[in-house]
Design a protein around this motif. Structure first.
Motif, PDB file in Angstrom:
ATOM      1  N   GLU A  70     -39.531  90.112  -1.512  1.00 34.88           N
ATOM      2  CA  GLU A  70     -40.420  89.873  -0.393  1.00 34.88           C
ATOM      3  C   GLU A  70     -40.404  88.388  -0.053  1.00 34.88           C
ATOM      4  OE1 GLU A  70     -45.210  89.727   0.259  1.00 34.88           O
ATOM      5  OE2 GLU A  70     -44.412  91.110  -1.210  1.00 34.88           O
ATOM      6  N   TYR A  71     -40.268  88.090   1.240  1.00 34.04           N
ATOM      7  CA  TYR A  71     -40.217  86.713   1.699  1.00 34.04           C
ATOM      8  C   TYR A  71     -41.626  86.146   1.820  1.00 34.04           C
ATOM      9  CZ  TYR A  71     -39.596  82.678   4.704  1.00 34.04           C
ATOM     10  OH  TYR A  71     -39.622  81.414   5.215  1.00 34.04           O
ATOM     11  N   VAL A  72     -41.837  84.987   1.272  1.00 39.32           N
ATOM     12  CA  VAL A  72     -43.126  84.309   1.370  1.00 39.32           C
ATOM     13  C   VAL A  72     -42.949  83.097   2.271  1.00 39.32           C
ATOM     14  CG1 VAL A  72     -44.896  83.060   0.084  1.00 39.32           C
ATOM     15  CG2 VAL A  72     -43.805  85.062  -0.933  1.00 39.32           C
ATOM     16  N   LYS A  73     -43.783  82.972   3.316  1.00 36.62           N
ATOM     17  CA  LYS A  73     -43.705  81.821   4.212  1.00 36.62           C
ATOM     18  C   LYS A  73     -44.373  80.636   3.522  1.00 36.62           C
ATOM     19  CE  LYS A  73     -44.638  80.009   8.787  1.00 36.62           C
ATOM     20  NZ  LYS A  73     -44.170  78.745   8.317  1.00 36.62           N
ATOM     21  N   CYS A  74     -43.571  79.686   3.150  1.00 37.25           N
ATOM     22  CA  CYS A  74     -44.087  78.490   2.485  1.00 37.25           C
ATOM     23  C   CYS A  74     -44.112  77.336   3.477  1.00 37.25           C
ATOM     24  CB  CYS A  74     -43.237  78.180   1.262  1.00 37.25           C
ATOM     25  SG  CYS A  74     -43.300  79.529   0.046  1.00 37.25           S
ATOM     26  N   GLY A  75     -44.625  76.209   3.060  1.00 34.34           N
ATOM     27  CA  GLY A  75     -44.827  75.077   3.958  1.00 34.34           C
ATOM     28  C   GLY A  75     -43.572  74.294   4.273  1.00 34.34           C
ATOM     29  N   GLN A  76     -43.770  73.260   5.102  1.00 32.69           N
ATOM     30  CA  GLN A  76     -42.664  72.417   5.515  1.00 32.69           C
ATOM     31  C   GLN A  76     -42.985  70.937   5.384  1.00 32.69           C
ATOM     32  OE1 GLN A  76     -42.143  73.969   9.449  1.00 32.69           O
ATOM     33  NE2 GLN A  76     -40.759  75.570   8.783  1.00 32.69           N
ATOM     34  N   GLU A  77     -44.084  70.484   5.991  1.00 31.72           N
ATOM     35  CA  GLU A  77     -44.384  69.048   6.024  1.00 31.72           C
ATOM     36  C   GLU A  77     -44.585  68.489   4.622  1.00 31.72           C
ATOM     37  OE1 GLU A  77     -47.729  68.591   8.628  1.00 31.72           O
ATOM     38  OE2 GLU A  77     -46.421  68.432  10.377  1.00 31.72           O
ATOM     39  N   ARG A  78     -43.729  67.561   4.243  1.00 35.19           N
ATOM     40  CA  ARG A  78     -43.796  66.882   2.944  1.00 35.19           C
ATOM     41  C   ARG A  78     -43.808  67.907   1.805  1.00 35.19           C
ATOM     42  NH1 ARG A  78     -47.471  62.405   1.771  1.00 35.19           N
ATOM     43  NH2 ARG A  78     -45.608  61.292   1.202  1.00 35.19           N
ATOM     44  N   TRP A  79     -43.132  69.019   2.012  1.00 37.64           N
ATOM     45  CA  TRP A  79     -43.221  70.151   1.105  1.00 37.64           C
ATOM     46  C   TRP A  79     -42.710  69.833  -0.299  1.00 37.64           C
ATOM     47  CZ3 TRP A  79     -46.410  73.787   1.122  1.00 37.64           C
ATOM     48  CH2 TRP A  79     -46.236  74.894   0.303  1.00 37.64           C
ATOM     49  N   GLY A  80     -41.613  69.110  -0.416  1.00 37.41           N
ATOM     50  CA  GLY A  80     -41.108  68.748  -1.735  1.00 37.41           C
ATOM     51  C   GLY A  80     -42.114  67.927  -2.522  1.00 37.41           C
ATOM     52  N   ILE A  81     -42.834  67.052  -1.826  1.00 32.75           N
ATOM     53  CA  ILE A  81     -43.847  66.217  -2.471  1.00 32.75           C
ATOM     54  C   ILE A  81     -45.028  67.078  -2.915  1.00 32.75           C
ATOM     55  CG2 ILE A  81     -45.456  64.297  -2.105  1.00 32.75           C
ATOM     56  CD1 ILE A  81     -43.246  63.184  -0.137  1.00 32.75           C
ATOM     57  N   GLU A 120     -49.769  53.486   6.387  1.00 31.89           N
ATOM     58  CA  GLU A 120     -49.284  53.558   7.771  1.00 31.89           C
ATOM     59  C   GLU A 120     -47.961  54.319   7.802  1.00 31.89           C
ATOM     60  OE1 GLU A 120     -50.783  52.039  10.503  1.00 31.89           O
ATOM     61  OE2 GLU A 120     -52.453  51.512   9.184  1.00 31.89           O
ATOM     62  N   GLY A 121     -47.610  54.812   8.980  1.00 35.59           N
ATOM     63  CA  GLY A 121     -46.272  55.370   9.196  1.00 35.59           C
ATOM     64  C   GLY A 121     -46.142  56.854   8.885  1.00 35.59           C
ATOM     65  N   ARG A 122     -44.897  57.317   8.867  1.00 34.80           N
ATOM     66  CA  ARG A 122     -44.577  58.738   8.783  1.00 34.80           C
ATOM     67  C   ARG A 122     -44.683  59.335   7.382  1.00 34.80           C
ATOM     68  NH1 ARG A 122     -44.734  62.679  11.359  1.00 34.80           N
ATOM     69  NH2 ARG A 122     -42.887  63.636  10.481  1.00 34.80           N
ATOM     70  N   MET A 123     -44.630  58.504   6.354  1.00 33.32           N
ATOM     71  CA  MET A 123     -44.743  58.996   4.976  1.00 33.32           C
ATOM     72  C   MET A 123     -43.713  60.091   4.673  1.00 33.32           C
ATOM     73  SD  MET A 123     -48.871  59.024   4.377  1.00 33.32           S
ATOM     74  CE  MET A 123     -49.310  60.169   5.663  1.00 33.32           C
ATOM     75  N   GLU A 124     -42.451  59.779   4.916  1.00 33.61           N
ATOM     76  CA  GLU A 124     -41.381  60.755   4.688  1.00 33.61           C
ATOM     77  C   GLU A 124     -41.152  60.995   3.197  1.00 33.61           C
ATOM     78  OE1 GLU A 124     -39.386  62.148   7.245  1.00 33.61           O
ATOM     79  OE2 GLU A 124     -40.602  61.163   8.775  1.00 33.61           O
ATOM     80  N   GLU A 125     -41.293  59.943   2.392  1.00 29.65           N
ATOM     81  CA  GLU A 125     -41.009  60.050   0.963  1.00 29.65           C
ATOM     82  C   GLU A 125     -42.286  59.846   0.163  1.00 29.65           C
ATOM     83  OE1 GLU A 125     -37.797  57.356   0.178  1.00 29.65           O
ATOM     84  OE2 GLU A 125     -36.493  58.350   1.617  1.00 29.65           O
ATOM     85  N   ARG A 126     -42.196  60.125  -1.147  1.00 28.57           N
ATOM     86  CA  ARG A 126     -43.348  59.949  -2.032  1.00 28.57           C
ATOM     87  C   ARG A 126     -43.725  58.467  -2.062  1.00 28.57           C
ATOM     88  NH1 ARG A 126     -45.762  63.061  -5.647  1.00 28.57           N
ATOM     89  NH2 ARG A 126     -44.105  64.608  -5.545  1.00 28.57           N
ATOM     90  N   LEU A 127     -45.015  58.197  -1.889  1.00 23.13           N
ATOM     91  CA  LEU A 127     -45.507  56.822  -1.879  1.00 23.13           C
ATOM     92  C   LEU A 127     -45.985  56.428  -3.273  1.00 23.13           C
ATOM     93  CD1 LEU A 127     -47.530  57.151   1.421  1.00 23.13           C
ATOM     94  CD2 LEU A 127     -45.291  56.093   1.123  1.00 23.13           C
ATOM     95  N   PRO A 128     -46.044  55.117  -3.566  1.00 27.97           N
ATOM     96  CA  PRO A 128     -46.518  54.685  -4.890  1.00 27.97           C
ATOM     97  C   PRO A 128     -47.896  55.264  -5.239  1.00 27.97           C
ATOM     98  CG  PRO A 128     -45.540  52.837  -3.733  1.00 27.97           C
ATOM     99  CD  PRO A 128     -45.582  53.989  -2.750  1.00 27.97           C
ATOM    100  N   SER A 129     -48.771  55.429  -4.255  1.00 26.34           N
ATOM    101  CA  SER A 129     -50.109  55.977  -4.510  1.00 26.34           C
ATOM    102  C   SER A 129     -50.080  57.497  -4.724  1.00 26.34           C
ATOM    103  CB  SER A 129     -51.061  55.617  -3.366  1.00 26.34           C
ATOM    104  OG  SER A 129     -50.536  56.079  -2.141  1.00 26.34           O
ATOM    105  N   GLU A 130     -48.884  58.081  -4.729  1.00 22.27           N
ATOM    106  CA  GLU A 130     -48.720  59.510  -4.995  1.00 22.27           C
ATOM    107  C   GLU A 130     -47.956  59.730  -6.309  1.00 22.27           C
ATOM    108  OE1 GLU A 130     -48.515  61.463  -0.573  1.00 22.27           O
ATOM    109  OE2 GLU A 130     -46.734  60.387  -1.231  1.00 22.27           O
ATOM    110  N   THR A 131     -48.012  58.723  -7.166  1.00 22.90           N
ATOM    111  CA  THR A 131     -47.289  58.820  -8.444  1.00 22.90           C
ATOM    112  C   THR A 131     -48.241  58.868  -9.636  1.00 22.90           C
ATOM    113  OG1 THR A 131     -47.037  56.425  -8.587  1.00 22.90           O
ATOM    114  CG2 THR A 131     -45.221  57.652  -7.537  1.00 22.90           C
TER     115      THR A 131
END
Length: 168
Positions: free
Chosen positions: A1-12, A43-54
């Protein structure tokens, strides 16, 4: 069964991004909802993991209510025990492939199952608990996009994913 998972910053959100190796899982930092929602939003798009997310945090708080998001995550609103200020914490769905591929899958599956057994099964409509429950939560600090979610902190700060939860 397919589960609809997220997209925005999903890996993070699911700890399946390459920068997950930057997270310090050896030192869990005590925090409060009040402290987290006072952090300055990057600020900005936050494409990658930020230091405050570690950082992995532990916070004691009141569980106010919850729902199941379209991406199958459990969206949970918690409040600071002292001030009542609110923020969102999220439990990632263990049905999502990126969660299954995460090095923290067992923790995410366990907290998901614990929540269903001890709090309830979230549905698409937000449910407010008649009486808040005191909980202790561990998880990773995360910046979400500001999109008007129920209980969202003004700075967009969340704990996502939650890695453990227990009643206090």
């Amino acid at each position: 069964e397919y589960v609809k998972c997220g997209q925005e910053r999903w890996g993070i959100k699911t700890l399946s991004d390459p920068d997950t190796t930057q997270i310090n899982f050896r030192e869990i930092k005590p925090t409060t909802v009040s402290e987290q929602i006072q952090l300055e939003r990057p600020e900005g798009r936050m494409e990658e993991r930020l230091p405050s997310e570690t950082n992995e945090y532990v916070l004691d708080c009141n569980l106010i209510g919850y729902k199941r998001e379209k991406d199958q995550d459990f969206h949970i609103v918690v409040a600071d025990i002292a001030t009542g200020e609110r923020m969102v914490i999220e439990i990632a769905s263990p049905e999502c492939e990126s969660v299954k591929q995460s090095g923290r899958y067992e923790e995410m599956k366990a907290v998901h199952d614990w929540f269903v057994q001890n709090i309830g099964i979230p549905h698409s409509a937000f449910y407010y608990l008649p009486t808040p429950k005191e909980i202790s939560v561990t998880g990773i600090g995360y910046w979400d996009f500001l999109h008007g979610q129920t209980g969202m902190a003004a700075n967009g700060r969340e704990i996502h994913p939650v890695l453990s939860m227990q009643l206090r």
